[in-house]
Scaffold this motif. Structure first.
Motif, PDB file in Angstrom:
ATOM      1  N   THR A 161     -13.273   0.780 -61.488  1.00 22.51           N
ATOM      2  CA  THR A 161     -14.524   0.472 -60.884  1.00 22.51           C
ATOM      3  C   THR A 161     -15.225  -0.498 -62.079  1.00 22.51           C
ATOM      4  OG1 THR A 161     -15.660   2.262 -61.241  1.00 22.51           O
ATOM      5  CG2 THR A 161     -14.743   2.310 -59.269  1.00 22.51           C
ATOM      6  N   ALA A 162     -16.075  -1.374 -61.145  1.00 21.74           N
ATOM      7  CA  ALA A 162     -16.780  -2.248 -62.344  1.00 21.74           C
ATOM      8  C   ALA A 162     -17.963  -2.578 -61.322  1.00 21.74           C
ATOM      9  CB  ALA A 162     -16.191  -3.379 -62.861  1.00 21.74           C
ATOM     10  N   ASP A 163     -19.154  -3.225 -61.652  1.00 23.92           N
ATOM     11  CA  ASP A 163     -20.241  -3.697 -61.028  1.00 23.92           C
ATOM     12  C   ASP A 163     -19.630  -4.533 -59.887  1.00 23.92           C
ATOM     13  OD1 ASP A 163     -23.024  -3.582 -60.121  1.00 23.92           O
ATOM     14  OD2 ASP A 163     -23.036  -5.634 -61.166  1.00 23.92           O
ATOM     15  N   GLY A 164     -19.802  -3.855 -58.620  1.00 26.49           N
ATOM     16  CA  GLY A 164     -19.557  -4.669 -57.458  1.00 26.49           C
ATOM     17  C   GLY A 164     -18.100  -4.658 -57.083  1.00 26.49           C
ATOM     18  N   VAL A 165     -17.220  -4.169 -58.040  1.00 26.25           N
ATOM     19  CA  VAL A 165     -15.977  -4.316 -57.669  1.00 26.25           C
ATOM     20  C   VAL A 165     -14.963  -2.999 -57.988  1.00 26.25           C
ATOM     21  CG1 VAL A 165     -13.776  -5.551 -58.637  1.00 26.25           C
ATOM     22  CG2 VAL A 165     -15.850  -6.583 -58.706  1.00 26.25           C
ATOM     23  N   VAL A 166     -13.997  -2.814 -56.923  1.00 25.16           N
ATOM     24  CA  VAL A 166     -13.078  -1.902 -56.999  1.00 25.16           C
ATOM     25  C   VAL A 166     -11.647  -2.366 -57.161  1.00 25.16           C
ATOM     26  CG1 VAL A 166     -12.110   0.217 -56.046  1.00 25.16           C
ATOM     27  CG2 VAL A 166     -14.487   0.067 -55.852  1.00 25.16           C
ATOM     28  N   THR A 167     -11.024  -2.275 -58.075  1.00 33.24           N
ATOM     29  CA  THR A 167      -9.517  -2.706 -58.371  1.00 33.24           C
ATOM     30  C   THR A 167      -8.692  -1.510 -58.000  1.00 33.24           C
ATOM     31  OG1 THR A 167     -10.455  -4.401 -59.742  1.00 33.24           O
ATOM     32  CG2 THR A 167      -8.102  -4.011 -59.947  1.00 33.24           C
ATOM     33  N   ILE A 168      -7.609  -1.773 -57.235  1.00 34.21           N
ATOM     34  CA  ILE A 168      -6.774  -0.810 -56.620  1.00 34.21           C
ATOM     35  C   ILE A 168      -5.325  -1.510 -57.214  1.00 34.21           C
ATOM     36  CG2 ILE A 168      -5.640   0.151 -54.934  1.00 34.21           C
ATOM     37  CD1 ILE A 168      -8.155  -0.589 -53.167  1.00 34.21           C
ATOM     38  N   GLU A 169      -4.632  -0.443 -58.166  1.00 37.63           N
ATOM     39  CA  GLU A 169      -3.385  -0.851 -58.699  1.00 37.63           C
ATOM     40  C   GLU A 169      -2.198   0.161 -58.204  1.00 37.63           C
ATOM     41  OE1 GLU A 169      -3.731  -2.455 -62.909  1.00 37.63           O
ATOM     42  OE2 GLU A 169      -5.640  -1.498 -62.726  1.00 37.63           O
ATOM     43  N   PHE A 170      -1.113  -0.663 -57.877  1.00 38.18           N
ATOM     44  CA  PHE A 170       0.022   0.328 -57.586  1.00 38.18           C
ATOM     45  C   PHE A 170       1.191   0.138 -58.396  1.00 38.18           C
ATOM     46  CE2 PHE A 170      -2.369  -1.583 -53.972  1.00 38.18           C
ATOM     47  CZ  PHE A 170      -2.165  -0.536 -53.082  1.00 38.18           C
ATOM     48  N   ALA A 171       1.875   1.261 -58.392  1.00 39.04           N
ATOM     49  CA  ALA A 171       2.948   1.558 -59.391  1.00 39.04           C
ATOM     50  C   ALA A 171       3.897   0.237 -59.645  1.00 39.04           C
ATOM     51  CB  ALA A 171       3.803   2.723 -58.878  1.00 39.04           C
ATOM     52  N   GLY A 172       4.073  -0.435 -58.454  1.00 41.11           N
ATOM     53  CA  GLY A 172       5.004  -1.641 -58.547  1.00 41.11           C
ATOM     54  C   GLY A 172       4.352  -2.859 -59.008  1.00 41.11           C
ATOM     55  N   GLY A 173       2.998  -2.709 -59.674  1.00 43.63           N
ATOM     56  CA  GLY A 173       2.288  -3.854 -60.216  1.00 43.63           C
ATOM     57  C   GLY A 173       1.381  -4.606 -59.320  1.00 43.63           C
ATOM     58  N   ALA A 174       1.372  -4.579 -57.937  1.00 39.00           N
ATOM     59  CA  ALA A 174       0.469  -5.210 -57.090  1.00 39.00           C
ATOM     60  C   ALA A 174      -0.918  -4.737 -57.200  1.00 39.00           C
ATOM     61  CB  ALA A 174       0.911  -5.030 -55.610  1.00 39.00           C
ATOM     62  N   LYS A 175      -1.867  -5.574 -56.938  1.00 37.92           N
ATOM     63  CA  LYS A 175      -3.351  -5.028 -57.033  1.00 37.92           C
ATOM     64  C   LYS A 175      -4.043  -5.776 -55.730  1.00 37.92           C
ATOM     65  CE  LYS A 175      -4.107  -5.531 -62.062  1.00 37.92           C
ATOM     66  NZ  LYS A 175      -5.041  -6.229 -62.841  1.00 37.92           N
ATOM     67  N   PHE A 176      -4.895  -4.788 -55.531  1.00 35.25           N
ATOM     68  CA  PHE A 176      -5.873  -5.055 -54.339  1.00 35.25           C
ATOM     69  C   PHE A 176      -7.341  -5.215 -55.069  1.00 35.25           C
ATOM     70  CE2 PHE A 176      -3.431  -3.281 -50.412  1.00 35.25           C
ATOM     71  CZ  PHE A 176      -2.432  -4.283 -50.546  1.00 35.25           C
ATOM     72  N   ILE A 177      -8.092  -6.081 -54.530  1.00 32.93           N
ATOM     73  CA  ILE A 177      -9.520  -6.026 -55.148  1.00 32.93           C
ATOM     74  C   ILE A 177     -10.628  -6.075 -53.848  1.00 32.93           C
ATOM     75  CG2 ILE A 177     -11.225  -7.504 -56.389  1.00 32.93           C
ATOM     76  CD1 ILE A 177      -8.716  -8.350 -58.124  1.00 32.93           C
ATOM     77  N   LEU A 178     -11.434  -5.114 -54.137  1.00 32.46           N
ATOM     78  CA  LEU A 178     -12.666  -4.979 -53.142  1.00 32.46           C
ATOM     79  C   LEU A 178     -13.722  -5.357 -53.771  1.00 32.46           C
ATOM     80  CD1 LEU A 178     -13.624  -4.102 -50.048  1.00 32.46           C
ATOM     81  CD2 LEU A 178     -14.047  -1.968 -51.112  1.00 32.46           C
ATOM     82  N   SER A 179     -14.504  -6.323 -53.462  1.00 32.00           N
ATOM     83  CA  SER A 179     -15.629  -6.762 -54.115  1.00 32.00           C
ATOM     84  C   SER A 179     -16.877  -7.003 -53.157  1.00 32.00           C
ATOM     85  CB  SER A 179     -15.185  -8.020 -55.029  1.00 32.00           C
ATOM     86  OG  SER A 179     -14.867  -9.162 -54.217  1.00 32.00           O
ATOM     87  N   ARG A 180     -17.884  -7.236 -53.913  1.00 31.66           N
ATOM     88  CA  ARG A 180     -19.223  -7.398 -53.413  1.00 31.66           C
ATOM     89  C   ARG A 180     -19.551  -8.603 -53.404  1.00 31.66           C
ATOM     90  NH1 ARG A 180     -23.282  -3.641 -55.076  1.00 31.66           N
ATOM     91  NH2 ARG A 180     -22.761  -4.190 -57.243  1.00 31.66           N
ATOM     92  N   GLN A 181     -19.832  -9.632 -52.381  1.00 29.35           N
ATOM     93  CA  GLN A 181     -20.167 -11.042 -52.365  1.00 29.35           C
ATOM     94  C   GLN A 181     -21.645 -11.071 -52.367  1.00 29.35           C
ATOM     95  OE1 GLN A 181     -17.799 -13.184 -53.724  1.00 29.35           O
ATOM     96  NE2 GLN A 181     -16.530 -11.384 -54.052  1.00 29.35           N
ATOM     97  N   SER A 182     -22.318 -11.002 -53.274  1.00 26.75           N
ATOM     98  CA  SER A 182     -23.946 -10.959 -52.977  1.00 26.75           C
ATOM     99  C   SER A 182     -24.445 -12.259 -52.171  1.00 26.75           C
ATOM    100  CB  SER A 182     -24.432 -10.860 -54.240  1.00 26.75           C
ATOM    101  OG  SER A 182     -24.241  -9.621 -54.715  1.00 26.75           O
ATOM    102  N   GLN A 183     -24.037 -13.467 -52.451  1.00 26.90           N
ATOM    103  CA  GLN A 183     -24.540 -14.751 -51.965  1.00 26.90           C
ATOM    104  C   GLN A 183     -23.973 -14.775 -50.721  1.00 26.90           C
ATOM    105  OE1 GLN A 183     -23.072 -17.838 -54.425  1.00 26.90           O
ATOM    106  NE2 GLN A 183     -25.049 -18.128 -55.282  1.00 26.90           N
ATOM    107  N   MET A 184     -22.882 -14.052 -50.077  1.00 26.41           N
ATOM    108  CA  MET A 184     -22.457 -14.190 -48.697  1.00 26.41           C
ATOM    109  C   MET A 184     -22.960 -13.067 -47.867  1.00 26.41           C
ATOM    110  SD  MET A 184     -21.127 -17.246 -48.676  1.00 26.41           S
ATOM    111  CE  MET A 184     -20.417 -17.217 -46.964  1.00 26.41           C
ATOM    112  N   LYS A 185     -23.336 -11.979 -48.679  1.00 19.69           N
ATOM    113  CA  LYS A 185     -23.838 -10.637 -47.965  1.00 19.69           C
ATOM    114  C   LYS A 185     -22.625  -9.842 -47.477  1.00 19.69           C
ATOM    115  CE  LYS A 185     -28.744 -10.959 -48.184  1.00 19.69           C
ATOM    116  NZ  LYS A 185     -28.866 -11.892 -49.225  1.00 19.69           N
TER     117      LYS A 185
END
Length: 106
Positions: free
Chosen positions: A33-57
């Motif tokens: 986790t970081a400010d406004g972001v959760v980075t999800i990493e998988f054993a096979g190397g793939a990544k998903f990113i959930l993030s806050r987009q403040s300007q778009m709300k």
């Protein structure tokens, strides 16, 4: 929704996701986790990113080659996808299930 309410609601959603990820098998999926972001990493190397987009709300989920934009629905008190109306948390669980090759539930 004003900026403060958006930050509060998005922080709650990000915290809820991080707490849920703690219960998944760390050999299959890990997260940071970081400010406004959760980075999800998988054993096979793939990544998903959930993030806050403040300007778009909005909350944005980058899940492999797919992207989802979630807006707060005040009447239903849920984060809903702009395209098909699915909820953030079950949608994230479905994307992670597809990546892992077995079901996980939020």
């Amino acid at each position: 929704m004003d900026d403060n309410e958006f930050r509060e609601r998005s922080d709650i959603a990000l915290s809820k996701v991080a707490k849920w990820l703690e219960d998944l098998d760390p050999d299959e999926v890990d997260y940071t986790t970081a400010d406004g972001v959760v980075t999800i990493e998988f054993a096979g190397g793939a990544k998903f990113i959930l993030s806050r987009q403040s300007q778009m709300k909005q909350m944005w989920l980058a899940a492999g080659s797919r992207g989802f934009h979630y807006s707060w629905d005040a009447a239903r008190r849920l984060w809903l996808d702009d395209k098909d109306g699915h909820e953030l948390f079950p949608g994230l669980a479905e994307a992670i299930s597809e990546q892992l090759g077995h079901p996980v539930e939020f």
